[in-house]
Design a protein around this motif. Structure first.
Motif, PDB file in Angstrom:
ATOM      1  N   UNK A  36      47.534  37.913  41.156  1.00  0.00           N
ATOM      2  CA  UNK A  36      47.916  36.609  40.616  1.00  0.00           C
ATOM      3  C   UNK A  36      47.061  36.307  39.392  1.00  0.00           C
ATOM      4  N   UNK A  37      47.687  35.807  38.348  1.00  0.00           N
ATOM      5  CA  UNK A  37      46.983  35.366  37.141  1.00  0.00           C
ATOM      6  C   UNK A  37      47.531  34.010  36.721  1.00  0.00           C
ATOM      7  N   UNK A  38      46.657  33.216  36.136  1.00  0.00           N
ATOM      8  CA  UNK A  38      47.064  31.961  35.517  1.00  0.00           C
ATOM      9  C   UNK A  38      46.336  31.876  34.189  1.00  0.00           C
ATOM     10  N   UNK A  39      47.073  31.679  33.124  1.00  0.00           N
ATOM     11  CA  UNK A  39      46.535  31.664  31.762  1.00  0.00           C
ATOM     12  C   UNK A  39      45.803  32.971  31.442  1.00  0.00           C
ATOM     13  N   UNK A  40      46.298  34.054  32.002  1.00  0.00           N
ATOM     14  CA  UNK A  40      45.724  35.371  31.744  1.00  0.00           C
ATOM     15  C   UNK A  40      44.450  35.671  32.511  1.00  0.00           C
ATOM     16  N   UNK A  41      44.030  34.771  33.396  1.00  0.00           N
ATOM     17  CA  UNK A  41      42.797  34.957  34.152  1.00  0.00           C
ATOM     18  C   UNK A  41      43.141  35.157  35.623  1.00  0.00           C
ATOM     19  N   UNK A  42      42.555  36.191  36.219  1.00  0.00           N
ATOM     20  CA  UNK A  42      42.792  36.460  37.637  1.00  0.00           C
ATOM     21  C   UNK A  42      41.894  35.576  38.493  1.00  0.00           C
ATOM     22  N   UNK A  43      42.083  35.659  39.800  1.00  0.00           N
ATOM     23  CA  UNK A  43      41.234  34.891  40.705  1.00  0.00           C
ATOM     24  C   UNK A  43      39.769  35.308  40.578  1.00  0.00           C
ATOM     25  N   UNK A  44      39.522  36.594  40.339  1.00  0.00           N
ATOM     26  CA  UNK A  44      38.143  37.052  40.128  1.00  0.00           C
ATOM     27  C   UNK A  44      37.548  36.399  38.877  1.00  0.00           C
ATOM     28  N   UNK A  45      38.354  36.258  37.836  1.00  0.00           N
ATOM     29  CA  UNK A  45      37.891  35.595  36.627  1.00  0.00           C
ATOM     30  C   UNK A  45      37.586  34.124  36.865  1.00  0.00           C
ATOM     31  N   UNK A  46      38.451  33.452  37.638  1.00  0.00           N
ATOM     32  CA  UNK A  46      38.168  32.052  37.961  1.00  0.00           C
ATOM     33  C   UNK A  46      36.921  31.935  38.817  1.00  0.00           C
TER      34      UNK A  46
END
Length: 198
Positions: free
Chosen positions: A166-176
């Motif tokens: 899953x990504x939102x605005x190009x950022x994955x959950x790990x990024x968030x």
């Protein structure tokens, strides 16, 4: 003898005094909250960590986005931050010694920074910058064991660490997770700095 205007002034005066007392009490409670940075920062970290865990469980249980092994490891810092943040906030509210509060905030900050590092590592695995752990991004089966390949495939259900679910605005959950952990570390650092000066 009281004049007729005096009777009218008395309720207005009482009302004005009540308003002044209420405003003074509100100012004192606001000053207590803003005047205790250990309480403010520890409570904020506990709330952010609890909200992040609630979001992770929502993704897992409601949206059926199952966590990989690295995702599960990234939750450990939040599992620490919720109770420790609550304990530090409670201790700050009760006037605990400054070294105790500083130690608690430092642990919260270090845990958040370590978690940001783990999240950055996981995001790098997802982007293919470096290899991930073999248990979730390398070979998943040992074909040398007895049994057929189909039996082994039926039993193995590994969520891969190198595949973004899953990504939102190009950022994955790990990024968030990196962003949230850095926010928590910044709040802890602010709390340490203000508490040390106070």
């Amino acid at each position: 003898m009281a004049r007729p205007n005096d009777a009218r002034r008395r309720p207005a005066e009482r009302s004005a005094r009540r308003t002044a007392v209420t405003l003074a009490a509100a100012h004192q409670s606001h000053a207590a909250a803003t005047g205790n940075p250990a309480l403010t920062s520890a409570a904020a970290i506990a709330v952010i960590a609890a909200a992040t865990l609630a979001g992770a469980w929502f993704f897992q249980l409601v949206l059926e986005i199952l966590p990989c092994p690295l995702c599960l490891e990234q939750r450990y810092a939040y599992y620490l931050a919720v109770p420790l943040g609550a304990v530090v906030a409670f201790a700050a509210a009760k006037g605990a010694p400054r070294p105790v509060l500083l130690a608690g905030l430092a642990i919260l900050g270090l845990a958040a920074l370590a978690n940001a590092g783990l999240g950055a590592y996981h995001a790098g695995v997802e982007w293919g910058f470096w290899p991930g752990p073999t248990d979730c991004s390398g070979p998943v089966m040992d074909f040398s064991k007895a049994g057929s390949l189909l039996e082994q495939l039926d039993k193995v259900k590994v969520i891969r660490c190198d595949e973004v679910q899953w990504r939102f605005l190009g950022i994955s959950l790990a990024g968030y997770n990196v962003l949230i952990s850095l926010l928590m570390a910044a709040i802890a650092t602010w709390g340490v700095a203000k508490t040390a000066r106070g």
